[in-house]
Scaffold this active site. Structure first.
Site, PDB file in Angstrom:
ATOM      1  N   ARG A 116      34.200  38.700   2.506  1.00 42.08           N
ATOM      2  CA  ARG A 116      33.342  39.379   3.480  1.00 42.08           C
ATOM      3  C   ARG A 116      32.996  40.810   3.115  1.00 42.08           C
ATOM      4  NH1 ARG A 116      36.126  38.713   8.125  1.00 42.08           N
ATOM      5  NH2 ARG A 116      37.668  37.500   7.016  1.00 42.08           N
TER       6      ARG A 116
ATOM      7  N   GLU B 276      47.773  39.395   5.481  1.00 41.78           N
ATOM      8  CA  GLU B 276      48.271  39.141   6.837  1.00 41.78           C
ATOM      9  C   GLU B 276      48.685  37.668   6.928  1.00 41.78           C
ATOM     10  OE1 GLU B 276      45.349  39.697   9.879  1.00 41.78           O
ATOM     11  OE2 GLU B 276      46.829  39.580  11.492  1.00 41.78           O
TER      12      GLU B 276
HETATM   13  P1  AMP Z   1      44.614  42.920   4.709  1.00 45.94           P
HETATM   14  O1  AMP Z   1      44.831  42.822   3.232  1.00 45.94           O
HETATM   15  O2  AMP Z   1      45.783  42.436   5.501  1.00 45.94           O
HETATM   16  O3  AMP Z   1      44.139  44.300   5.131  1.00 45.94           O
HETATM   17  O4  AMP Z   1      43.513  41.881   5.069  1.00 45.94           O
HETATM   18  C1  AMP Z   1      42.241  42.203   4.967  1.00 45.94           C
HETATM   19  C2  AMP Z   1      41.417  41.012   4.574  1.00 45.94           C
HETATM   20  O5  AMP Z   1      41.650  39.853   5.361  1.00 45.94           O
HETATM   21  C3  AMP Z   1      40.024  41.376   4.753  1.00 45.94           C
HETATM   22  O6  AMP Z   1      39.320  40.887   3.636  1.00 45.94           O
HETATM   23  C4  AMP Z   1      39.605  40.730   6.042  1.00 45.94           C
HETATM   24  O7  AMP Z   1      38.321  40.246   5.872  1.00 45.94           O
HETATM   25  C5  AMP Z   1      40.611  39.635   6.287  1.00 45.94           C
HETATM   26  N1  AMP Z   1      41.269  39.637   7.598  1.00 45.94           N
HETATM   27  C6  AMP Z   1      42.576  39.873   7.835  1.00 45.94           C
HETATM   28  N2  AMP Z   1      42.886  39.761   9.115  1.00 45.94           N
HETATM   29  C7  AMP Z   1      41.748  39.465   9.762  1.00 45.94           C
HETATM   30  C8  AMP Z   1      41.400  39.243  11.125  1.00 45.94           C
HETATM   31  N3  AMP Z   1      42.322  39.280  12.111  1.00 45.94           N
HETATM   32  N4  AMP Z   1      40.119  38.974  11.418  1.00 45.94           N
HETATM   33  C9  AMP Z   1      39.197  38.935  10.436  1.00 45.94           C
HETATM   34  N5  AMP Z   1      39.456  39.127   9.132  1.00 45.94           N
HETATM   35  C10 AMP Z   1      40.711  39.392   8.783  1.00 45.94           C
END
Ligand code: AMP
Length: 177
Positions: A62, A99
């Protein structure tokens, strides 16, 4: 021109996607509206307008949606960071925790030059692992990270604390749930 509050209201929360317990933030209603999309790009670019950004690095998948539009608004190029095995030329790679799960991402080794000032962009910052990995790749390829830019910060996950404190950080919208 719609306001940032209207952008915030347009983001949908989908419970338990893609897994139980994840509140997925869906930005597609912003993309579907020319006016909301225009506000999003304008507001994302504004803090970095005169900062000499030469490349926007966007993270699969995204980060590929708003990233190139943001790059164009800033007069910069766009560089994709992709999941392992997708980029055809020589790459640098980094593995990190998500996550939900863990992942390896790659960037073309020659995509960023020593002279480049890089803005790292993703739609959402959750735990910050993806953005931290992106910064690692940019530096290993020889570039400088000049800023971090996100449409939406999930503040309760404290992803910002995993990024370099001294580098400018901008999250257009913050939600704490
Ligand atoms: P992080 O590495 O945990 O900061 O995760 C970020 C990535 O996961 C990004 O590329 C986001 O697009 C996606 N992402 C993680 N959690 C969510 C969420 N609750 N809603 C939408 N996208 C998420």
């Amino acid at each position: 021109m719609p306001t940032v509050a209207e952008l915030r209201n347009a983001i949908r929360t989908i419970p338990d996607f893609p897994e139980q317990g994840i509140q997925f933030k869906d930005i597609t209603p912003i993309l579907a509206s020319p006016a909301l999309l225009s506000t999003a790009i304008h507001e994302l670019a504004a803090p970095f307008a005169d900062s000499g950004i030469t490349k926007v690095v966007g993270i699969e998948a995204r980060g590929f949606i708003l990233g190139p539009l943001l790059a164009q608004e800033l007069g910069a190029g766009f560089v994709p960071i992709r999941k392992k095995g997708k980029l055809p030329a020589e790459t640098v790679s980094a593995t990190y925790e998500l996550e939900y799960g863990s992942d390896t991402v790659e960037m073309h080794a020659d995509a960023v030059l020593a002279s480049d000032e890089v803005l790292i962009h993703d739609d959402v910052i959750a735990t910050g692992g993806t953005a931290a990995a992106a910064a690692d790749l940019v530096r290993r390829a020889g570039g400088s990270v000049l800023g971090y830019s996100f449409l939406l910060e999930l503040s309760f996950l404290e992803g910002r604390s995993r990024l370099d404190k001294e580098i400018p950080y901008h999250a257009l919208i913050r939600v704490n749930e």
